[in-house]
Design an enzyme around this catalytic site. Structure first.
Site, PDB file in Angstrom:
ATOM      1  N   TYR A   1       7.426   2.574  -7.634  1.00  0.00           N
ATOM      2  CA  TYR A   1       6.762   1.127  -7.758  1.00  0.00           C
ATOM      3  C   TYR A   1       6.420   0.854  -9.058  1.00  0.00           C
ATOM      4  CZ  TYR A   1       7.091   1.549  -2.620  1.00  0.00           C
ATOM      5  OH  TYR A   1       7.620   1.589  -1.515  1.00  0.00           O
TER       6      TYR A   1
ATOM      7  N   GLU B   1       0.789  -1.227   0.008  1.00  0.00           N
ATOM      8  CA  GLU B   1      -0.195  -0.059   0.065  1.00  0.00           C
ATOM      9  C   GLU B   1       0.790   1.226  -0.087  1.00  0.00           C
ATOM     10  OE1 GLU B   1      -0.353  -2.164   2.763  1.00  0.00           O
ATOM     11  OE2 GLU B   1      -2.482  -3.295   1.987  1.00  0.00           O
TER      12      GLU B   1
END
Length: 157
Positions: free
Chosen positions: A125, A113
Site C-alpha cells: 500500500y 485499514e
C-alpha cells in the site's frame, strides 16, 4: 521477484456471480478468523457502490480487490492474492487497475485499514501511494491494531 509476466494478467470487474471465486482466494490469503465466505461477498456485491476487480493469469483467478465508493471517496474493503502469486506484482497490478477506474469515476480519495501485523500488505500500500493517517486499536479479531491508510487520487486531465 521472479519472472512472473504481470503484463499477461487480465483484470476485470466481476459481480456477485463470482462470490465463490472471491471466497476461495480470500480463504487462501487470510487466517481462518479473517476469512470471508461466498455469502458475505455476494451480499457485499449486491450493495450499492461495491465493486470487485479480479486478476486472472492464464484464466486462473490469482487475486482481487473489493472496493466501496460513496460520492467522491472509496474504501478498499479487502484485497487478496493467492499465496503462490504473492510478491510477484499481482497486488500492485490490481491496485493500479482500481486507481485507474476510481479516476474515471472522479473519486478523489481512497482509504483502507490494514493490520499492523501485515508488513507485506502495508509495504504494498505504501509503494502504491497510500500513507498512514491513523490507528484503530484492537480492530481485528486477533486483537491487532489496524493502520488507517489513505491516498489522494489524481484527477484525469
Amino acid at each position: 521477484m521472479t519472472d512472473f509476466p504481470c503484463e499477461r494478467l487480465s483484470i476485470t470487474e466481476v459481480g456477485e456471480a463470482f462470490s465463490s471465486v472471491l471466497a476461495v482466494l480470500h480463504e487462501r490469503a487470510f487466517p481462518v478468523k479473517e476469512r470471508w465466505n461466498a455469502e458475505a461477498f455476494e451480499n457485499l456485491l449486491r450493495s450499492s457502490g461495491v465493486s470487485a476487480f479480479l486478476a486472472c493469469h492464464a484464466e486462473m483467478p490469482v487475486g482481487f480487490v473489493l472496493v466501496r465508493s460513496v460520492l467522491d471517496e472509496a474504501e478498499i474493503l479487502t484485497l487478496a492474492v493467492d499465496p503462490a502469486f504473492q510478491r510477484k506484482g499481482v497486488g500492485r497490478a490490481v491496485l493500479g487497475k482500481l486507481f485507474h477506474v476510481l479516476r474515471e469515476q472522479e473519486i478523489i480519495r481512497v482509504f483502507l485499514e490494514v493490520s499492523v501485523r501485515n508488513g507485506a500488505a502495508r509495504a504494498l500500500y505504501a509503494a502504491t501511494g497510500l500513507v498512514t493517517m491513523g490507528l484503530r486499536r484492537r480492530y481485528y479479531p486477533d486483537g491487532s491494531d489496524a493502520e488507517v491508510m489513505a491516498a489522494e487520487i489524481t484527477p484525469m486531465l
